[in-house]
Design a protein around this motif. Structure first.
Motif, PDB file in Angstrom:
ATOM      1  N   GLY A   1      10.258  -1.726   9.261  1.00  0.00           N
ATOM      2  CA  GLY A   1       9.683  -0.755   8.304  1.00  0.00           C
ATOM      3  C   GLY A   1       9.195  -1.556   6.919  1.00  0.00           C
ATOM      4  N   SER A   2       8.536  -0.907   6.258  1.00  0.00           N
ATOM      5  CA  SER A   2       8.221  -1.707   4.885  1.00  0.00           C
ATOM      6  C   SER A   2       7.903  -0.553   3.877  1.00  0.00           C
ATOM      7  N   VAL A   3       7.991  -0.895   2.724  1.00  0.00           N
ATOM      8  CA  VAL A   3       7.750   0.102   1.459  1.00  0.00           C
ATOM      9  C   VAL A   3       6.725  -0.567   0.597  1.00  0.00           C
ATOM     10  N   VAL A   4       5.882   0.199  -0.026  1.00  0.00           N
ATOM     11  CA  VAL A   4       4.882  -0.072  -1.055  1.00  0.00           C
ATOM     12  C   VAL A   4       5.437   0.321  -2.160  1.00  0.00           C
ATOM     13  N   CYS A   5       5.716  -0.485  -3.375  1.00  0.00           N
ATOM     14  CA  CYS A   5       6.325  -0.199  -4.423  1.00  0.00           C
ATOM     15  C   CYS A   5       5.410   0.035  -5.675  1.00  0.00           C
ATOM     16  N   PRO A   6       5.813   0.599  -6.369  1.00  0.00           N
ATOM     17  CA  PRO A   6       4.688   0.951  -7.631  1.00  0.00           C
ATOM     18  C   PRO A   6       4.519  -0.342  -8.267  1.00  0.00           C
TER      19      PRO A   6
ATOM     20  N   GLU B   1       7.700 -14.320   5.374  1.00  0.00           N
ATOM     21  CA  GLU B   1       6.406 -14.809   5.842  1.00  0.00           C
ATOM     22  C   GLU B   1       6.441 -15.544   7.057  1.00  0.00           C
ATOM     23  N   PRO B   2       5.155 -15.873   7.778  1.00  0.00           N
ATOM     24  CA  PRO B   2       3.797 -15.053   7.200  1.00  0.00           C
ATOM     25  C   PRO B   2       3.743 -13.578   7.553  1.00  0.00           C
ATOM     26  N   ALA B   3       4.755 -12.908   8.111  1.00  0.00           N
ATOM     27  CA  ALA B   3       4.538 -11.463   8.424  1.00  0.00           C
ATOM     28  C   ALA B   3       4.220 -10.362   7.359  1.00  0.00           C
ATOM     29  N   LYS B   4       4.842 -10.731   6.306  1.00  0.00           N
ATOM     30  CA  LYS B   4       4.749  -9.790   5.239  1.00  0.00           C
ATOM     31  C   LYS B   4       3.176  -9.711   4.726  1.00  0.00           C
ATOM     32  N   SER B   5       2.678 -10.880   4.600  1.00  0.00           N
ATOM     33  CA  SER B   5       1.127 -11.256   4.255  1.00  0.00           C
ATOM     34  C   SER B   5       0.289 -10.694   5.211  1.00  0.00           C
TER      35      SER B   5
ATOM     36  N   THR C   1      -3.756  -9.806  -3.856  1.00  0.00           N
ATOM     37  CA  THR C   1      -2.978  -9.173  -5.184  1.00  0.00           C
ATOM     38  C   THR C   1      -2.170  -7.846  -5.069  1.00  0.00           C
ATOM     39  N   GLU C   2      -2.105  -7.302  -3.879  1.00  0.00           N
ATOM     40  CA  GLU C   2      -1.024  -6.274  -3.519  1.00  0.00           C
ATOM     41  C   GLU C   2       0.222  -6.687  -2.807  1.00  0.00           C
TER      42      GLU C   2
ATOM     43  N   THR D   1      -3.709   3.075  -1.158  1.00  0.00           N
ATOM     44  CA  THR D   1      -4.928   2.370  -1.701  1.00  0.00           C
ATOM     45  C   THR D   1      -5.022   3.108  -3.161  1.00  0.00           C
ATOM     46  N   GLN D   2      -4.275   4.099  -3.470  1.00  0.00           N
ATOM     47  CA  GLN D   2      -4.329   4.590  -4.823  1.00  0.00           C
ATOM     48  C   GLN D   2      -3.678   4.035  -5.961  1.00  0.00           C
ATOM     49  N   ARG D   3      -3.810   2.492  -6.041  1.00  0.00           N
ATOM     50  CA  ARG D   3      -3.042   1.940  -7.050  1.00  0.00           C
ATOM     51  C   ARG D   3      -3.106   2.308  -8.525  1.00  0.00           C
TER      52      ARG D   3
END
Length: 369
Positions: free
Chosen positions: A236-241, A70-74, A87-88, A202-204
């Motif tokens: 890089g980043s990953v959006v996890c389930p 943080e704060p980069a991740k947010s 929330t994500e 965006t397909q949570r």
């Protein structure tokens, strides 16, 4: 282990027995370097405001980076989900380039079979990690579902792209219950100012339902070094389930994986709307201009890829012509990516979208073909 094709020929600084070939190395060895057409980075270079933030952050190089990123991740979460970032953000984690996160997720994944996307080739880091972790590799046209499936969308280098309904159908057709699926959307933000509407990030609800009903875990990968032209910073980043999946990655990720300079760059670059606006406007224009010019010179060549992409995948129809195109470009200080090493497609070359003045140099070099 790397693919067989990457163990032959001149791979420059790459150890062909141990590493997977990748573009972007020739520039450092050219006395007449003009522009790197071998990588799919943004034609506008590093955004100045983010570059300044990165330079200034060196003043704090005697301190450890923040362990929570943080704060980069947010800030990145706010970029991905302007309205729902609070929330994500717990599903998001940063890494030392997408390559680190690809390897971490595949190491966590269920053992068994691995399968690439449906195209005739794709970015090879996923296959490299699967080989290193002893998966049985299925071909892209296999009718069998796999324990782990990895699709690059848009596909680098082929330029193929699946819209959301097609993408969801591919997941349904190719992943076993309890499996992992990695969708690489590194080049997807080039789509348009509305890229979020077309992104799996965006397909949570869909991702949650798939996990609850079939135990299939969907990970959305991003390399941010292409969009914001910062390949040397490794970001890089990953959006996890789920947040639990994110914590599982964090548990095996080495601490301080993303350094102070990269975090400062990311924290600043996500607010540079002007940079993205000119990217969305000019990339399709310059891309089409380049195709038109090359098409007149070489009417037999075929040009592949969606109009918004930052590169052109070119089939020259001849191994000899492609090899000469690669050699001439390098001699002129404008290296391009051969389709031979790694991709095993020796009649193809890949060239980045660049401003017309830089394309002039490449065009002049290729007049000798």
């Amino acid at each position: 282990m790397p693919t067989n094709a990457s163990t032959t020929g001149n791979n420059g600084p790459w150890d062909a027995k141990l590493q997977q070939f990748h573009g972007g190395q020739d520039w450092a060895h050219l006395d007449n370097f003009v522009e790197d057409f071998s990588v799919t980075t943004n034609a506008f270079g590093m955004p100045e405001s983010a570059k300044l933030a990165a330079i200034q952050s060196v003043e704090h190089g005697h301190h450890y980076p923040p362990a929570d990123q943080e704060p980069a991740k947010s800030s990145l979460a706010r970029f991905l989900w302007p309205d729902e970032f609070k929330t994500e953000v717990d599903r998001l984690i940063l890494g030392n380039g997408a390559s680190e996160l690809i390897d971490l997720v595949i190491r966590m994944a269920p053992q068994g079979t691995w399968k690439p996307g449906p195209f005739n080739t794709q970015y090879k880091e996923y296959e490299r990690s699967a080989r290193n972790n002893d998966y049985e590799l299925l071909p892209s046209n296999s009718i069998d579902k796999a324990n782990v499936a990895c699709l690059v969308n848009p596909c680098n280098p082929t330029g193929d792209y699946l819209d959301l309904p097609e993408l969801k159908q591919w997941i349904s057709d190719n992943v076993l219950p309890g499996g992992y699926v990695l969708i690489d959307e590194s080049m997807q933000p080039w789509h348009s100012p509305q890229f979020r509407e077309h992104s799996l990030t965006t397909q949570r609800e869909y991702v949650e339902d798939l996990y609850k009903s079939q135990g299939i875990s969907v990970f959305v990968m991003h390399s941010w070094t292409k969009l914001w032209c910062c390949t040397g910073l490794r970001l890089g980043s990953v959006v996890c389930p789920t947040a639990d999946h994110m914590r599982a990655i964090k548990k095996i990720q080495v601490p301080w994986s993303v350094n102070t300079v990269a975090l400062a760059f990311l924290n600043a670059v996500v607010t540079d709307d002007v940079y993205l606006e000119k990217t969305w406007k000019m990339t399709p224009e310059w891309r089409q201009q380049t195709i038109d010019r090359l098409g007149k010179m070489f009417p037999d060549w075929e040009f592949h890829g969606r109009s918004f992409l930052s590169w052109i995948w070119v089939d020259t129809k001849s191994e000899q012509v492609a090899e000469k195109a690669v050699d001439l470009a390098k001699e002129a200080g404008v290296p391009v990516r051969s389709g031979r090493p790694g991709y095993n497609l020796p009649t193809f070359v890949r060239l980045a979208v660049r401003e017309p003045a830089k394309v002039d140099v490449l065009i002049n070099a290729w007049k000798a073909i």
